[in-house]
Structures are given as C-alpha cells and as structure tokens.
Motif scaffolding. Structure first.
Motif, PDB file in Angstrom:
ATOM      1  N   TRP A  21       0.839  -1.210   0.000  1.00  0.00           N
ATOM      2  CA  TRP A  21       0.000   0.000   0.000  1.00  0.00           C
ATOM      3  C   TRP A  21       0.872   1.257   0.000  1.00  0.00           C
ATOM      4  O   TRP A  21       0.693   2.171   0.779  1.00  0.00           O
ATOM      5  N   ALA A  26      -1.431   2.329  -4.047  1.00  0.00           N
ATOM      6  CA  ALA A  26      -2.758   2.800  -3.663  1.00  0.00           C
ATOM      7  C   ALA A  26      -3.439   3.518  -4.824  1.00  0.00           C
ATOM      8  O   ALA A  26      -4.636   3.312  -5.085  1.00  0.00           O
ATOM      9  N   VAL A  43      -9.306  -2.283   1.698  1.00  0.00           N
ATOM     10  CA  VAL A  43      -7.882  -2.078   1.899  1.00  0.00           C
ATOM     11  C   VAL A  43      -7.417  -2.978   3.046  1.00  0.00           C
ATOM     12  O   VAL A  43      -7.849  -2.802   4.190  1.00  0.00           O
ATOM     13  N   THR A  56      -4.571   7.988   1.408  1.00  0.00           N
ATOM     14  CA  THR A  56      -5.608   7.098   0.895  1.00  0.00           C
ATOM     15  C   THR A  56      -6.932   7.835   0.759  1.00  0.00           C
ATOM     16  O   THR A  56      -7.637   7.694  -0.255  1.00  0.00           O
TER      17      THR A  56
END
Length: 289
Positions: A21, A26, A43, A56
């Motif tokens: 991530w 992302a 996620v 995010t």
C-alpha cells in the motif's frame, strides 16, 4: 430483513491489484477499481502503522470511491492467546487499525479480528475464548467513536479455531454484548455451512449481516469452481441485503509475502488483474442488480 432499503455496494479487494500500500500502489488500486464501476475498495491493513490514511482518503475522494478495511492478527498479537501480554499487543494492533481505517474515511473494519489466520494445533480453551470475548467488546467500544462498523468474519477450521459457522459467531457476538456485525464469505461458507442459504438467514434474522465476501472455491474466477453463487445471490436478494458485497481473489500473480503465505496462495489462478475484476463486476451485477 433491513428496515430501510439502501443501495447494495459492490466492492473489490485491493489484493486483486497490488501486494502493498505504497502511494503508487494505492493510486493504481483505487483508480483501477473506480474505473470498472465498483462502489468501494477493501484495503487490507497488513501493517496499520505503515498505512497513510490521509493519502488514501485523498485518492478515494479524487476517484469517488468508498472504502472498507480488513485486518489479520499475527501470533505475537493474537487476542485468542492465553497470554495476557500477547492479548494486550493484539488490542494495540486493533486500535491502530481503527485509527488507520477512520483516517481514510472507511465505513467498515472487517476480517478475522479475533485470532491469527492459521491452523491451530488444538481446540480453543475457555481462557482463550474469554480473551476473545473481552477483546471484541473492547474493539467495538474503541471503534464506536470513529463511526466504523466492526464485522467479524466467519472462516473455516483451517484458518481459526475460534468459530467456523455463522451460528457459533452469533453466539460469540451475543456473549460480547456489543454491536458487532457478521461478515460472511462464500469461500468459507462452501466448506463449513449447511448450504448457502441457512447462514444468510441466521445472520439476517439476528440483525447482524453487515458485510459479505464473494470468493470462488479455488479463489479464482467466479463461476469456475464449486460455490453455488446463484443460490447465494438469490438469497441476498430475497432478504434485501443492503451492504457491501466484496469480491476477493488471490493468485501468485500478486503477492504480499506474509498474507500470501498465510492464505496458502501457491498457484497462479489468474494473471490479468483487470480481466479478473471486470469479470467479477459483470458476474455480480448480473445476479445482484
């Protein structure tokens, strides 16, 4: 049955696209999921302390996508342990997950939040179960202020010794006295439940069905294995389920070293993430919309 009809949300697990991530990963996962018409992305908080929630959230807002988060515990932070020190570390990890999920604006925290995702060598002890009950009550209270819904996933006997059926999960949740949801997964239901209908009705009748994973028996393309998706989706329509339905699939094409090993992802069930996700979207939309 739900009291007010809400739009069902179709989602995609981020591990269809990426194994980590980072900002680059992302962006790729979120933009690709949105481009295919999904409503949300799940996620995985493989290490909550390293997840940039603010980054995010910016990407989610940019692409108009909702989010949920999932978490698995490791042996050093297992809240089903008999060791209070290990349980304490588990609660710390769960607290970090709540903070990361809240920062990115996720609506749900789900998964196997109550034990390690692994085959245990013996049945659950009374002391271990008491630690789970106490920890899940604590987690519900910790998440309440953030607006997060906490949903506990029912998984098969090879991935936990705490609960393996919806009926047992409802008993566990009842013992916590907390507002926790049931997270069903067709991959695990196919192994443990009495068909694809009974478990849904049990969770709905208890007012607890709040999150759904859709996965094939071999974790690959939907409709190419042994899961009875027609019956399962018809049951969701029958009970007017309104919540996330998230496609989850794993292949050695996309690898996270820890989780891939935990899930025994040893073979390449697909190579093309976009084709897999596009197929899942069409498959689910046809049956649920």
């Amino acid at each position: 049955m739900t009291s007010a009809r809400q739009p069902l949300q179709l989602g995609l697990h981020a591990l269809v696209w990426v194994g980590d991530w980072t900002p680059r990963s992302a962006e790729h996962a979120i933009s690709s999921t949105a481009a295919l018409g999904f409503d949300l992305i799940e996620v995985p908080l493989l290490d909550p302390s390293t997840v940039d929630g603010a980054m995010t959230r910016r990407l989610l807002d940019e692409h108009g996508l909702g989010a949920a988060c999932s978490l698995g515990l490791d042996p050093s932070a297992d809240v089903s342990s008999e060791d209070p020190a290990v349980v304490a570390r588990g609660r710390d990890l769960l607290g970090q997950a709540v903070d990361a999920a809240a920062e990115m604006g996720a609506t749900d925290l789900c998964g196997v939040l109550y034990s390690v995702l692994a085959k245990y060598p013996a049945p659950l002890t009374d002391r271990s179960r008491a630690h789970v009950v106490e920890s899940m009550a604590w987690l519900a209270d910790r998440a309440a202020g953030s607006g997060l819904r906490v949903n506990l996933e029912v998984v098969n006997r090879y991935e936990t010794n705490v609960v393996n059926t919806t009926a047992d999960m409802l008993t566990l949740i009842g013992d916590t006295g907390a507002d926790l949801g049931v997270h069903l997964d067709t991959y695990h239901m196919h192994i443990e439940e009495n068909g694809m209908t009974e478990a849904v009705h049990q969770a709905v009748d208890a007012g607890r069905l709040r999150y759904v994973h859709v996965g094939e028996s071999h974790r690959g393309y939907l409709g190419t294995g042994n899961v009875d998706f027609d019956t399962f989706c018809a049951t969701l329509r029958e009970v007017e389920y309104a919540g996330p339905v998230v496609f989850e699939s794993f292949s050695s094409a996309v690898v996270h070293p820890t989780l891939s090993n935990q899930l025994a992802v040893w073979r390449n069930l697909w190579d093309d993430s976009e084709d897999l996700a596009k197929h899942a979207m069409a498959f689910l939309a046809e049956r649920l919309r």
